[in-house]
Design a protein around this motif. Sequence first.
Motif, mmCIF file in Angstrom:
data_model
loop_
_atom_site.group_PDB
_atom_site.id
_atom_site.type_symbol
_atom_site.label_atom_id
_atom_site.label_comp_id
_atom_site.label_asym_id
_atom_site.label_seq_id
_atom_site.Cartn_x
_atom_site.Cartn_y
_atom_site.Cartn_z
ATOM 1 N N THR A 115 0.845 -1.187 0.000
ATOM 2 C CA THR A 115 0.000 0.000 0.000
ATOM 3 C C THR A 115 0.882 1.238 0.000
ATOM 4 O O THR A 115 2.045 1.188 0.387
ATOM 5 C CB THR A 115 -0.928 0.045 1.229
ATOM 6 O OG1 THR A 115 -0.136 0.025 2.409
ATOM 7 C CG2 THR A 115 -1.884 -1.145 1.227
ATOM 8 N N GLY A 116 0.311 2.355 -0.446
ATOM 9 C CA GLY A 116 1.073 3.592 -0.456
ATOM 10 C C GLY A 116 0.194 4.781 -0.779
ATOM 11 O O GLY A 116 -0.989 4.642 -1.096
ATOM 12 N N GLU A 117 0.810 5.952 -0.697
ATOM 13 C CA GLU A 117 0.127 7.214 -1.000
ATOM 14 C C GLU A 117 0.881 7.928 -2.105
ATOM 15 O O GLU A 117 2.114 7.893 -2.157
ATOM 16 C CB GLU A 117 0.088 8.098 0.249
ATOM 17 C CG GLU A 117 -0.636 9.410 0.035
ATOM 18 C CD GLU A 117 -0.750 10.237 1.304
ATOM 19 O OE1 GLU A 117 -1.306 11.333 1.226
ATOM 20 O OE2 GLU A 117 -0.286 9.780 2.367
ATOM 21 N N ILE A 118 0.130 8.583 -2.977
ATOM 22 C CA ILE A 118 0.717 9.357 -4.069
ATOM 23 C C ILE A 118 0.242 10.791 -3.925
ATOM 24 O O ILE A 118 -0.967 11.053 -3.886
ATOM 25 C CB ILE A 118 0.316 8.782 -5.438
ATOM 26 C CG1 ILE A 118 0.872 7.361 -5.571
ATOM 27 C CG2 ILE A 118 0.810 9.685 -6.563
ATOM 28 C CD1 ILE A 118 0.374 6.610 -6.764
ATOM 29 N N GLN A 119 1.199 11.710 -3.819
ATOM 30 C CA GLN A 119 0.876 13.126 -3.683
ATOM 31 C C GLN A 119 0.435 13.675 -5.027
ATOM 32 O O GLN A 119 1.081 13.456 -6.053
ATOM 33 C CB GLN A 119 2.084 13.891 -3.177
ATOM 34 C CG GLN A 119 1.817 15.355 -2.937
ATOM 35 C CD GLN A 119 3.038 16.069 -2.390
ATOM 36 O OE1 GLN A 119 4.167 15.621 -2.554
ATOM 37 N NE2 GLN A 119 2.809 17.185 -1.744
ATOM 38 N N GLY A 120 -0.683 14.382 -5.015
ATOM 39 C CA GLY A 120 -1.211 14.957 -6.241
ATOM 40 C C GLY A 120 -0.560 16.283 -6.574
ATOM 41 O O GLY A 120 -0.075 16.991 -5.700
ATOM 42 N N GLY A 121 -0.557 16.603 -7.853
ATOM 43 C CA GLY A 121 -0.013 17.870 -8.320
ATOM 44 C C GLY A 121 -0.720 18.303 -9.584
ATOM 45 O O GLY A 121 -1.378 17.508 -10.258
ATOM 46 N N THR A 122 -0.586 19.569 -9.916
ATOM 47 C CA THR A 122 -1.268 20.124 -11.084
ATOM 48 C C THR A 122 -0.491 19.922 -12.377
ATOM 49 O O THR A 122 -0.909 20.366 -13.429
ATOM 50 C CB THR A 122 -1.570 21.617 -10.868
ATOM 51 O OG1 THR A 122 -0.349 22.301 -10.589
ATOM 52 C CG2 THR A 122 -2.541 21.809 -9.706
ATOM 53 N N THR A 123 0.632 19.217 -12.293
ATOM 54 C CA THR A 123 1.416 18.828 -13.460
ATOM 55 C C THR A 123 1.413 17.307 -13.523
ATOM 56 O O THR A 123 1.587 16.645 -12.501
ATOM 57 C CB THR A 123 2.872 19.340 -13.338
ATOM 58 O OG1 THR A 123 2.855 20.756 -13.193
ATOM 59 C CG2 THR A 123 3.686 18.962 -14.551
ATOM 60 N N ALA A 124 1.229 16.754 -14.711
ATOM 61 C CA ALA A 124 1.211 15.292 -14.859
ATOM 62 C C ALA A 124 2.529 14.700 -14.373
ATOM 63 O O ALA A 124 3.605 15.215 -14.684
ATOM 64 C CB ALA A 124 0.967 14.913 -16.314
ATOM 65 N N ALA A 125 2.430 13.620 -13.595
ATOM 66 C CA ALA A 125 3.616 12.955 -13.058
ATOM 67 C C ALA A 125 3.461 11.444 -13.162
ATOM 68 O O ALA A 125 2.374 10.905 -12.946
ATOM 69 C CB ALA A 125 3.821 13.355 -11.593
ATOM 70 N N GLN A 126 4.569 10.788 -13.474
ATOM 71 C CA GLN A 126 4.570 9.328 -13.554
ATOM 72 C C GLN A 126 4.448 8.743 -12.156
ATOM 73 O O GLN A 126 5.041 9.256 -11.203
ATOM 74 C CB GLN A 126 5.860 8.852 -14.217
ATOM 75 C CG GLN A 126 5.898 7.370 -14.490
ATOM 76 C CD GLN A 126 7.145 6.965 -15.265
ATOM 77 O OE1 GLN A 126 8.167 7.644 -15.242
ATOM 78 N NE2 GLN A 126 7.049 5.848 -15.954
ATOM 79 N N LEU A 127 3.682 7.677 -12.031
ATOM 80 C CA LEU A 127 3.529 7.002 -10.746
ATOM 81 C C LEU A 127 4.808 6.214 -10.446
ATOM 82 O O LEU A 127 5.604 5.929 -11.334
ATOM 83 C CB LEU A 127 2.299 6.098 -10.768
ATOM 84 C CG LEU A 127 0.963 6.809 -11.014
ATOM 85 C CD1 LEU A 127 -0.191 5.845 -10.821
ATOM 86 C CD2 LEU A 127 0.790 8.021 -10.129
ATOM 87 N N PRO A 128 5.018 5.844 -9.188
ATOM 88 C CA PRO A 128 6.273 5.186 -8.791
ATOM 89 C C PRO A 128 6.428 3.781 -9.385
ATOM 90 O O PRO A 128 5.445 3.158 -9.817
ATOM 91 C CB PRO A 128 6.172 5.119 -7.266
ATOM 92 C CG PRO A 128 4.728 5.213 -6.956
ATOM 93 C CD PRO A 128 4.112 6.037 -8.051
ATOM 94 N N ASP A 129 7.654 3.322 -9.368
ATOM 95 C CA ASP A 129 7.999 1.982 -9.852
ATOM 96 C C ASP A 129 7.585 0.965 -8.788
ATOM 97 O O ASP A 129 8.308 0.732 -7.824
ATOM 98 C CB ASP A 129 9.498 1.910 -10.114
ATOM 99 C CG ASP A 129 9.959 0.552 -10.604
ATOM 100 O OD1 ASP A 129 9.114 -0.281 -10.981
ATOM 101 O OD2 ASP A 129 11.184 0.316 -10.594
ATOM 102 N N VAL A 130 6.393 0.397 -8.971
ATOM 103 C CA VAL A 130 5.868 -0.602 -8.040
ATOM 104 C C VAL A 130 5.329 -1.772 -8.882
ATOM 105 O O VAL A 130 4.256 -1.675 -9.474
ATOM 106 C CB VAL A 130 4.742 -0.041 -7.148
ATOM 107 C CG1 VAL A 130 4.209 -1.109 -6.211
ATOM 108 C CG2 VAL A 130 5.219 1.178 -6.377
ATOM 109 N N PRO A 131 6.087 -2.873 -8.982
ATOM 110 C CA PRO A 131 5.605 -4.035 -9.724
ATOM 111 C C PRO A 131 4.323 -4.577 -9.087
ATOM 112 O O PRO A 131 4.168 -4.551 -7.862
ATOM 113 C CB PRO A 131 6.742 -5.050 -9.595
ATOM 114 C CG PRO A 131 7.947 -4.256 -9.219
ATOM 115 C CD PRO A 131 7.424 -3.095 -8.427
ATOM 116 N N CYS A 132 3.409 -5.054 -9.913
ATOM 117 C CA CYS A 132 2.145 -5.561 -9.382
ATOM 118 C C CYS A 132 1.454 -6.460 -10.402
ATOM 119 O O CYS A 132 1.875 -6.576 -11.542
ATOM 120 C CB CYS A 132 1.232 -4.411 -8.981
ATOM 121 S SG CYS A 132 0.865 -3.226 -10.276
ATOM 122 N N SER A 133 0.379 -7.064 -9.957
ATOM 123 C CA SER A 133 -0.534 -7.797 -10.832
ATOM 124 C C SER A 133 -1.864 -7.057 -10.938
ATOM 125 O O SER A 133 -2.458 -6.988 -11.989
ATOM 126 C CB SER A 133 -0.788 -9.206 -10.292
ATOM 127 O OG SER A 133 0.395 -9.963 -10.289
#
Length: 98
Positions: A10-28
């Motif tokens: 689990t994790g949190e992603i801080q929002g911003g008004t500029t497009a940003a790539q999400l973190p490198d988290v492998p998943c299914s």
Amino acid sequence: MANYYNSIVTGEIQGGTTAAQLPDVPCSRVKFRALASNSGNIYIGGSGVTIPDGTTDATSGFELDAGQDTGWLDIANLNLLYSISDNNGDDMVYIVLR
């Protein structure tokens, strides 16, 4: 046939008004939820994701209102997605199944 996963992240992603790539988290599978305390919306999409502006285009993100979630998405890594928010500080959380 049931799906079984080896771990949960689990994790949190801080929002911003500029497009940003999400973190490198492998998943299914992943589920995103916009925080209920957000004052605006979050948009998730591919590279170059934009906030919808009432015109037809191929970059508008999938909208999450405050407290709304995506449902489960099958994806190999969070870094395939980008996010943008109406306001700085409109955050989202995620749960990943590996």
